[in-house]
Design a protein around this motif. Sequence first.
Motif, PDB file in Angstrom:
ATOM      1  N   SER A   1       0.828  -1.211   0.000  1.00  0.00           N
ATOM      2  CA  SER A   1       0.000   0.000   0.000  1.00  0.00           C
ATOM      3  C   SER A   1       0.860   1.258   0.000  1.00  0.00           C
ATOM      4  O   SER A   1       0.444   2.285  -0.511  1.00  0.00           O
ATOM      5  CB  SER A   1      -1.020   0.003   1.133  1.00  0.00           C
ATOM      6  OG  SER A   1      -0.438  -0.377   2.334  1.00  0.00           O
TER       7      SER A   1
ATOM      8  N   GLN B   1       1.365   4.954  -2.272  1.00  0.00           N
ATOM      9  CA  GLN B   1       1.201   6.165  -1.465  1.00  0.00           C
ATOM     10  C   GLN B   1       2.588   6.702  -1.162  1.00  0.00           C
ATOM     11  O   GLN B   1       3.127   6.493  -0.083  1.00  0.00           O
ATOM     12  CB  GLN B   1       0.471   5.779  -0.163  1.00  0.00           C
ATOM     13  CG  GLN B   1      -0.277   6.898   0.497  1.00  0.00           C
ATOM     14  CD  GLN B   1      -1.456   7.326  -0.349  1.00  0.00           C
ATOM     15  OE1 GLN B   1      -2.196   6.495  -0.834  1.00  0.00           O
ATOM     16  NE2 GLN B   1      -1.615   8.627  -0.557  1.00  0.00           N
TER      17      GLN B   1
ATOM     18  N   ASP C   1      -4.472   9.118   6.143  1.00  0.00           N
ATOM     19  CA  ASP C   1      -4.043   7.870   6.773  1.00  0.00           C
ATOM     20  C   ASP C   1      -4.208   6.668   5.846  1.00  0.00           C
ATOM     21  O   ASP C   1      -5.216   6.527   5.186  1.00  0.00           O
ATOM     22  CB  ASP C   1      -4.885   7.598   8.022  1.00  0.00           C
ATOM     23  CG  ASP C   1      -4.490   8.533   9.163  1.00  0.00           C
ATOM     24  OD1 ASP C   1      -3.535   9.323   8.960  1.00  0.00           O
ATOM     25  OD2 ASP C   1      -5.134   8.469  10.216  1.00  0.00           O
ATOM     26  N   VAL C   2      -3.183   5.817   5.817  1.00  0.00           N
ATOM     27  CA  VAL C   2      -3.346   4.481   5.245  1.00  0.00           C
ATOM     28  C   VAL C   2      -3.645   3.573   6.423  1.00  0.00           C
ATOM     29  O   VAL C   2      -2.867   3.509   7.370  1.00  0.00           O
ATOM     30  CB  VAL C   2      -2.053   4.014   4.546  1.00  0.00           C
ATOM     31  CG1 VAL C   2      -2.213   2.573   4.081  1.00  0.00           C
ATOM     32  CG2 VAL C   2      -1.700   4.924   3.390  1.00  0.00           C
ATOM     33  N   GLN C   3      -4.788   2.921   6.380  1.00  0.00           N
ATOM     34  CA  GLN C   3      -5.156   2.105   7.532  1.00  0.00           C
ATOM     35  C   GLN C   3      -5.565   0.700   7.101  1.00  0.00           C
ATOM     36  O   GLN C   3      -6.315   0.522   6.144  1.00  0.00           O
ATOM     37  CB  GLN C   3      -6.316   2.753   8.288  1.00  0.00           C
ATOM     38  CG  GLN C   3      -6.767   1.893   9.459  1.00  0.00           C
ATOM     39  CD  GLN C   3      -7.703   2.613  10.403  1.00  0.00           C
ATOM     40  OE1 GLN C   3      -8.191   3.701  10.102  1.00  0.00           O
ATOM     41  NE2 GLN C   3      -7.950   2.008  11.552  1.00  0.00           N
TER      42      GLN C   3
ATOM     43  N   SER D   1      -7.941   0.997   3.919  1.00  0.00           N
ATOM     44  CA  SER D   1      -8.384   2.330   3.524  1.00  0.00           C
ATOM     45  C   SER D   1      -7.156   3.168   3.238  1.00  0.00           C
ATOM     46  O   SER D   1      -6.181   3.124   3.982  1.00  0.00           O
ATOM     47  CB  SER D   1      -9.172   3.021   4.639  1.00  0.00           C
ATOM     48  OG  SER D   1      -9.685   2.104   5.548  1.00  0.00           O
ATOM     49  N   SER D   2      -7.205   3.893   2.119  1.00  0.00           N
ATOM     50  CA  SER D   2      -6.110   4.826   1.868  1.00  0.00           C
ATOM     51  C   SER D   2      -6.698   6.084   1.255  1.00  0.00           C
ATOM     52  O   SER D   2      -7.780   6.051   0.664  1.00  0.00           O
ATOM     53  CB  SER D   2      -5.037   4.194   0.990  1.00  0.00           C
ATOM     54  OG  SER D   2      -5.613   3.599  -0.137  1.00  0.00           O
TER      55      SER D   2
ATOM     56  N   ASP E   1     -12.568   2.078   0.229  1.00  0.00           N
ATOM     57  CA  ASP E   1     -12.184   1.021   1.172  1.00  0.00           C
ATOM     58  C   ASP E   1     -12.324  -0.331   0.488  1.00  0.00           C
ATOM     59  O   ASP E   1     -13.277  -0.562  -0.230  1.00  0.00           O
ATOM     60  CB  ASP E   1     -13.093   1.039   2.402  1.00  0.00           C
ATOM     61  CG  ASP E   1     -12.740   2.212   3.309  1.00  0.00           C
ATOM     62  OD1 ASP E   1     -11.850   3.000   2.929  1.00  0.00           O
ATOM     63  OD2 ASP E   1     -13.372   2.330   4.375  1.00  0.00           O
TER      64      ASP E   1
END
Lengths: 517, 318
Positions: free
Chosen positions: B184, B188, B242-244, B256-257, B262
């Motif tokens: 991810s 990003q 946030d990348v989560q 999620s990014s 999502d």
Amino acid sequence: MSPRIGRQSHRTDGNPLRDPQDRRLPRIAGPCGMVLFGVTGDLSRKKVMPAIYDLASRGLLPPGFSLVGYARRDWADEDFAQVVHDSVKEHSRTEFREEVWQQLAEGFRFVQGDFADDVAFDTLRQTIADLDRVRGTRGNHAFYLSIPPRFFPDVIGQLKEHGLASPKEGSWRRVVVEKPFGSDLKTAQQLNATIHEVFPPESVFRIDHYLGKETVQNILAMRFANEMFEPIWNSNYVDHVQITMAEDIGIGGRAGYYDGIGAARDVIQNHLLQLMALIAMEEPISFDAHSLRLEKQKVLSSVVLPRRLDLATARAQYTEGWAGGQKVPGYTEEQDIPSDSRTETFAAIKLNVETRRWAGVPFYLRHGKRLGRRVTEVAVVFKRAPHLPFTDTSTEELTQNALVFRVQPDEGITTRFGSKVPGSAMEIRDVNMDFAYGGSFTESSPEAYERLILDVLLGDPPLFPQHEEVELSWQILDPIVDYWADHGRPDTYEAGTWGPESAVKMLARDGRTWRRP
Amino acid sequence: MIELLDTTSGAIAAEFVRARRRSGSPAMGMIMTLVVVADDEDADEAMKVARSASQEHPARILGVVLGDTRGPTQVDARVGIGSGASGERALIRLTGEVVRHAQSVVLPLLLPDSPVVVWWPGHAPDDPASDPLGSLGTRRITDAASAPRNRAKAMLNQCVSYAPGNTDLAWTRITGWRALLASSLDQQPGKVLSASVTAERISPSADLLSAWLGDRLRCEVTRKSSEGPGITSVVLSTKDGDVQISRSDGRLATLSSPGQPDRPVALKRRGLDELLNEELRRLDPDDVYAATVKCMVDGGTEPAARKRAAKRSSAKES
């Protein structure tokens, strides 16, 4: 493999979580989707869809991966998802897990239409744009053409027409095609021209599933990672090479495709010549796609056909017989095959590789349907020892040393050499030493299609033949097939046996015999 | 399986040969010796896991049960091959003084000239590399999460005594997380400003993941507690957002990014057999693990600047 790292670096540059030392981290494809043409075909259901699930199950597909089906059926997205679900349940290699399915499930779409349908392709374009938005596929899509080649021009033209073939900056579009790559040099060139008019060569992925097999890749490892084989890998020690792909089945439901194509075009042109290239090629300077391809092309360009094709080739059709305890019909009695068909179901050819390494070492390639059993293997047969310090009687049962790559089934390597029979007399007999990937070991090794589809999504081309290789293979095969076309009917062999008498004679003329694989 | 009571290494080795003859001398193709050091009650389960790993990595599996050191010395063994699995197996139970000299029983049974892996499925020595059995191996696998006592400290203990060739299954458990986080970040590119890892209060894997993120990203990593199971969420904060990755059920995670929808992603907690399989795939020292444990040992006790220096020197060593 350092080139792979180099190749990826443009994408992962500056990603602090990446480290070439970190070999646990698998190669996961970036955001992308795939469009599958011909969703109802056998190949799609038995190989492609299960491979996609297996990749997801191994955590190698990106989150948000989407699969669009395109066919004439009147289906909703859910119907298509159900088809994939059924095919995965039945054919996937790894166990079915609900969470893996959930990852994939929201990404199935279906577009109804035939290959000339402008409206449908417009819908396809919108579907893809929609996926980019809701699934984050970011404009990266592979078009998998699991359809007969006669539809390629239509589909490829439509992809171009509707702007589907040209990626936006920073994304990619790729096309995947299956064999046959034409049926002779001319049609192959036409096909390549059609595809390349729309997709640049590096975006075209030709699937030869043999090259995705672990055992085939292991030929390279075995040859170039070891010291003990290289010194004897030449005409000083090798007597000849036999490459066999035998099938126990008949033509099954492929009558429409098979008749008029035949064994040589169906299998020798692609699988067997590729295997031969891997056995015969020089060491590539690295394992990137370009260097590998160069070496394979060199070998294929140095192939010379024997002068007398009547003596150096054999072809035949199977006749009614008993195969594995079942009575089976002959080729001309199969459904939809004309009774006067001249298509061969068995082909054997002898090729010479005119290089310093291989001069004088014939390569015998054979393929047939309804042979004794299903097996693919490459046997490198060595010369006899120049002098045997034993009495004639003690080495009567000793034949030639051999190194056999067992490609399928029972994947592994066999070496055959002479050994003393225990007892008071000096008696020497052939023994086999086996290396088996092991029945259970191969269970965990991925299917060829998994590897190849992942490589498509990663844009990693070493295992895919490029158009030059395809055209070179046709250059080798065309004169043989043309010769056959002008010279009467194929011989016959009884189903369930190891082929026609003419193939046996073909080797006997050189003082050799076929292995019983 | 053949039972050998009050036996010796020589007799066990002879039984291996006899068993192979009995089944027609099949090609075994064994590529390593796997020594499993287990307690009496865990031994059968551990042997089962090792056996399933040997499907992918044909091995001679030597289970060693270290019994009571008191009482008369006795070596008992159960030896077998085949029955649906590749390779050879022996479960060896030691009691009496020989327990202190277990390596003398195992050494003669190692396959010639091939790697030796020592695995402690439960209780592991504080310093595996200098343990008599551990020193036979080129690879040593511990599992801090299944340490019977003092679980909170078990991971740190293994980090302190790290030697090349050591790994802990806590590290193996986070491969999926690490792969997903790395890919991810491919998408990003901005710098990560801070990060957090949320997991059960005692979670060696979460500690390692935090250390790895801190080591690689060179930013503050906060460790938060949740009810689990295992790790429940990882957040990487960049200036774009946030990348989560969050996973509440130990099965299906959500990625999620910033600027992206999502997406669900399968991230199942894996069984022991899968973990062991991954470990056996690489038989050389894991340099990234080495850097991570170094960071974990230095972490918290030293200022950030010294941490960098420690990392640089560890990079040189490896």
